[in-house]
Design a protein around this motif. Structure first.
Motif, PDB file in Angstrom:
ATOM      1  N   GLU A 198      18.061 168.388  92.058  1.00  0.00           N
ATOM      2  CA  GLU A 198      17.961 169.846  91.942  1.00  0.00           C
ATOM      3  C   GLU A 198      18.719 170.576  93.049  1.00  0.00           C
ATOM      4  O   GLU A 198      19.600 171.396  92.796  1.00  0.00           O
ATOM      5  CB  GLU A 198      16.478 170.271  92.044  1.00  0.00           C
ATOM      6  CG  GLU A 198      15.756 170.296  90.733  1.00  0.00           C
ATOM      7  CD  GLU A 198      16.455 171.155  89.698  1.00  0.00           C
ATOM      8  OE1 GLU A 198      16.747 172.328  89.995  1.00  0.00           O
ATOM      9  OE2 GLU A 198      16.721 170.641  88.602  1.00  0.00           O
ATOM     10  N   THR A 202      22.039 172.985  92.741  1.00  0.00           N
ATOM     11  CA  THR A 202      22.003 174.409  93.057  1.00  0.00           C
ATOM     12  C   THR A 202      23.096 174.745  94.077  1.00  0.00           C
ATOM     13  O   THR A 202      23.822 175.727  93.932  1.00  0.00           O
ATOM     14  CB  THR A 202      20.625 174.794  93.644  1.00  0.00           C
ATOM     15  OG1 THR A 202      19.628 174.226  92.805  1.00  0.00           O
ATOM     16  CG2 THR A 202      20.458 176.286  93.720  1.00  0.00           C
ATOM     17  N   GLU A 234      24.753 167.190  82.283  1.00  0.00           N
ATOM     18  CA  GLU A 234      24.054 167.810  83.398  1.00  0.00           C
ATOM     19  C   GLU A 234      24.987 168.731  84.185  1.00  0.00           C
ATOM     20  O   GLU A 234      24.646 169.859  84.503  1.00  0.00           O
ATOM     21  CB  GLU A 234      23.507 166.698  84.309  1.00  0.00           C
ATOM     22  CG  GLU A 234      22.379 167.132  85.197  1.00  0.00           C
ATOM     23  CD  GLU A 234      21.111 167.427  84.414  1.00  0.00           C
ATOM     24  OE1 GLU A 234      20.327 168.238  84.898  1.00  0.00           O
ATOM     25  OE2 GLU A 234      20.919 166.851  83.316  1.00  0.00           O
ATOM     26  N   ARG A 238      24.657 172.785  84.566  1.00  0.00           N
ATOM     27  CA  ARG A 238      24.298 173.305  85.879  1.00  0.00           C
ATOM     28  C   ARG A 238      25.452 173.982  86.611  1.00  0.00           C
ATOM     29  O   ARG A 238      25.255 174.955  87.325  1.00  0.00           O
ATOM     30  CB  ARG A 238      23.749 172.177  86.777  1.00  0.00           C
ATOM     31  CG  ARG A 238      22.503 171.526  86.235  1.00  0.00           C
ATOM     32  CD  ARG A 238      21.364 172.531  86.101  1.00  0.00           C
ATOM     33  NE  ARG A 238      21.064 173.223  87.347  1.00  0.00           N
ATOM     34  CZ  ARG A 238      20.165 172.835  88.213  1.00  0.00           C
ATOM     35  NH1 ARG A 238      19.463 171.756  87.976  1.00  0.00           N
ATOM     36  NH2 ARG A 238      19.948 173.509  89.309  1.00  0.00           N
TER      37      ARG A 238
END
Lengths: 450, 390
Positions: A198, A202, A234, A238
């Motif tokens: 995560e 980010t 992914e 993201r």
């Protein structure tokens, strides 16, 4: 273990041909083989499924049973579908209208981002740009040092901050720095991550926002298996992915991951990493990749390499010699050296398609160190001996063995094998005289001497 | 122009075929042992007698594994960014389950569609095939497993999807059964572990974790920075050495790795260290000269009396079918004794190791389930398989 698809299909069609007609069931059997070949090459399960479906549609539409060579026909369809998926031709990176062009590298841990950053920078400089490398990998110990060292090796500036702080800030400062220093391309190396991390995802998104890159380039290891799709998905959700760089393509992986990633991201594959050295990096060629996935070899790259080493006159002279069966040890030595310059034998063998009658030559059977020995033996011969190996008898043999640090048995073996090669060449020459140049391309080689 | 290309191609082809015929068959002949030993480069001949079998080699098998990662105390120092502060005692089973959560997701999505059906039909097998292939088990082995499974289901009269899953678990476990997965160490003299693998699989990180566990267990550990090729590789190891309390022996960048490793072995012996872990540069298994270099490193360790007991091949869990080729080539070059499967905490499933164990008989000894030192765990087939299905 990997029989090439063409071998497998030849087998099936061989059996079918005796019956004369293709039933729906036969076509299914063929498609199963196509699917297995794709899965063996690490093409993602779902991607393979949709590819096979497309091949089926076309195979049915083109009515294989009427084709003279149905195996080749199927392979052609698969090959074309692979190329359609991979992109029909090599693509170029878009440059920013207001420099610097910002390129952001993303990828899993160990996919080869830092090395790729260096390679891309060298490539850009060759294309006339003034690249700046930016070290934003603050996770792995010594990653910054690695990039700095690479920068020193190839004399390309590296922007980094000591002690490392916030990677987003580093990227922003680097952009300013690039503008001031007149660097028109900026390549940002980032920390490797697991797709599920995560915090790092980010951070990546933030870097993207901060410098608004022309392209986020996903670095994908050519050896990646089924998971390539998951990883790509992914990163797409993201961070966004605008292009792909395939790394470590110099091994023996089939590289089905290329297909998977391309299908998932829809982004073009721009480059491929082809070796340990920073210059071993090139534009990605979809057609060659398609051939590789199918185990068809990569003859085009081989020819390109050959072109760099041989000039036209030399090639013609050599052809003449082969035609006249006048190929002697002196010529062989010259050839050996040229071939050596083209790259490692294993690499070259990988590009070679299977030779009829022998099949794909196993790189295992090959020991690069033997080259040196063969070379030493030939170099220990006089000019006359090289031209007429037949005159090498007892005392000459001993002298040569002594001079090359080998044994008379080694010398004998070389001579015997060279004799076999000469015989082989005479057979080519026979073919050549009949004027069938095409036959020369893929001659039926006699079984190699054991 | 095409004409010229053709000529160039033919010429190269001939050169290569000639080279293959001559050089390749020499190799084959030597493999068959037809070329007598005397044909080996004379340089090596006098060296042979000097390589006495390491004195420790005999009691190796009996020696209790003094350095046993699984027994290392779980308490860890606070290390920013890679180890969570003081970890609780988590059972290996739970750790496997937690860390493989991601992998399980993908694996069981195919399974759940299968479980939703009542009877076993064609689609059941297709779903199972999909599940296994997507774990990178490989299509060949998958088909074998499914064939066995189908036969067993018939023989044992299993008719519901649940029963099939139980059988499949059983099948996978039995594929991985009967291997000795412990790391071997010498009882009272220096033990050396050699780490090898392709580029970017996590060799250095694995070494750091191994070092930490053994230092924590009260062992004195020396690390050899045998990766002299990649820029700053030695620095990376140095940082890890400082963090874990292991001494790092390094040479110049670009130095001959064998000489660095020789020095390290010497130093480790002089310091009466318990364990020497040798890092090597990542290399693709297809590069003959680099594999030769690795062989030399291995020889040097033995020659210097390093007491080599483990040669561990590190494989990245994201690796596909190429993993088999890696294992085969590395094994041939340096006789791999075990596999470390890294990055299993990502979304990849690492099924290729099943194929590797089955085809080459090399046991998976350790798995990397996360960033912390205690996330490097002994491989336990039962947990591995269970975690995939739960």
């Amino acid at each position: 273990m990997f029989d090439s698809l063409s071998d497998r299909l030849q087998g099936i069609f061989g059996r079918l041909r005796s019956r004369g007609r293709l039933s729906e069931k036969d076509v299914d059997a063929v498609l199963r083989e196509v699917r297995v070949a794709l899965l063996e090459a690490d093409v993602n399960f779902k991607v393979a499924k949709s590819l096979v479906a497309r091949v089926k549609d076309r195979a049915v539409g083109e009515d294989l049973s009427k084709s003279l060579d149905p195996a080749q026909q199927v392979i052609k369809i698969v090959h074309e579908e692979l190329i359609n998926t991979l992109g029909t031709s090599a693509v170029k990176l878009k440059m920013a209208s207001h420099p610097p062009t910002r390129l952001l590298l993303a990828g899993l841990q160990g996919s080869g981002k830092t090395t790729t950053a260096g390679k891309l920078a060298v490539f850009m400089r060759k294309a006339g740009h003034r690249p700046l490398l930016v070290a934003c990998d603050l996770q792995r110990p010594a990653a910054i040092e690695q990039l700095r060292t690479i920068g020193r090796q190839v004399d390309i500036p590296v922007y980094s901050i000591d002690p490392p702080g916030d990677p987003v800030q580093v990227a922003r400062d680097a952009l300013e720095h690039a503008r001031n220093m007149g660097n028109d391309v900026m390549i940002v190396d980032t920390a490797g991550r697991l797709a599920i991390d995560e915090a790092l995802m980010t951070e990546m998104a933030e870097i993207r926002q901060a410098i608004d890159p022309e392209a986020v380039l996903l670095v994908v290891d050519a050896m990646t298996g089924q998971d390539a799709v998951g990883v790509a998905e992914e990163f797409v959700t993201r961070v966004g992915v605008d292009g792909v760089i395939l790394s470590k393509l110099d091994g023996d992986a089939r590289g089905g991951a290329a297909i998977s990633v391309r299908e998932v991201t829809g982004a073009p594959i721009y480059f491929a990493g082809l070796g340990e050295k920073l210059g071993e990096f090139d534009v990605f060629h979809p057609d060659r990749m398609a051939g590789r996935i199918l185990g068809m070899g990569d003859v085009l790259t081989l020819i390109e390499k050959a072109e760099q080493e041989f000039d036209v006159e030399q090639a013609k002279a050599m052809e003449e010699k082969i035609r006249k069966a006048a190929f002697d040890l002196e010529d062989f030595l010259g050839q050996l050296q040229k071939v050596k310059k083209m790259g490692s034998m294993t690499q070259l063998l990988g590009m070679l398609p299977g030779i009829p009658g022998i099949g794909k030559i196993n790189a295992d059977d090959f020991d690069e160190a033997e080259f040196g020995k063969v070379e030493a033996i030939i170099r220990s011969m006089t000019a006359e001996e090289r031209r007429k190996p037949a005159i090498i008898k007892g005392s000459r043999r001993r002298r040569i063995a002594k001079g090359s640090g080998t044994t008379p048995a080694d010398v004998n073996m070389l001579l015997r094998q060279f004799g076999e090669v000469q015989k082989m060449m005479k057979q080519f020459a026979g073919v050549g005289r009949k004027g069938k140049r095409r036959r020369m391309m893929m001659p039926d080689f006699p079984a190699l001497p054991e | 122009m095409t004409e010229l290309l053709l000529i160039a191609f033919v010429v190269v082809l001939v050169g290569m075929v000639a080279a293959i015929a001559i050089v390749g068959s020499r190799r084959r002949a030597r493999r068959r042992g037809q070329v007598s030993r005397s044909s080996a480069p004379p340089l090596q001949a006098p060296a042979v007698p000097k390589v006495a079998p390491p004195p420790q080699s005999a009691p190796l098998a009996e020696a209790p594994p003094a350095i046993e990662p699984a027994e290392a105390p779980p308490v860890e120092r606070v290390e920013p960014a890679e180890a969570p502060p003081v970890e609780e005692e988590i059972s290996p089973k739970k750790r496997f389950r937690d860390r493989l959560a991601r992998a399980r997701g993908t694996f069981s999505s195919a399974l759940s569609s299968m479980l939703s059906r009542k009877a076993i039909d064609e689609e059941t097998w297709e779903d199972l095939e999909e599940a296994l292939v997507r774990c990178d088990v490989g299509i060949d082995l998958t088909q074998q497993i499914l064939q066995d499974l189908e036969a067993r289901a018939k023989a044992e009269g299993v008719k519901d999807p649940d029963g099939i899953i139980t059988l499949l678990k059983d099948e996978l476990e039995s594929l991985l059964a009967g291997q000795d997965r412990s790391l071997v160490a010498n009882g009272d003299s220096l033990t050396t572990w050699l780490m090898v693998g392709v580029n970017g699989v996590g060799k250095t990180t694995t070494i750091a974790k191994l070092a930490k566990r053994n230092v924590d267990a009260g062992k004195s550990v020396v690390l050899a920075a045998g990766d002299t090729f990649r820029a700053a590789a030695a620095e990376q190891l140095q940082v890890w050495g400082e963090r874990t309390g292991a001494e790092v022996i390094r040479g110049q960048e670009g130095a001959d790795p064998a000489s660095v490793v020789y020095d390290a072995t010497d130093a480790a012996r002089a310091r009466h260290a318990d364990l020497l872990i040798v890092d090597t540069a990542g290399r693709l298994h297809t590069k003959v000269n680099l594999m030769e270099e690795l062989k030399k490193v291995r020889r040097v360790i033995e020659k210097a009396g390093g007491g080599l007991t483990e040669t561990l091949l590190v494989i990245d869990a994201t690796t596909g079918q190429n993993g088999l080729s890696q294992a085969r080539q590395f094994s041939e070059a340096v006789d791999v004794t075990g596999i470390v499967l890294t990055k299993l905490d990502g979304s990849a499933r690492g099924g290729i190791v099943v194929a590797v164990e089955r085809e080459l008989g090399i046991p998976v000894k350790l798995v990397g389930l996360g960033e912390g030192a205690s996330d490097l765990m002994e491989f336990e087939p039962r947990y591995f398989v269970d975690a995939l299905f739960e």
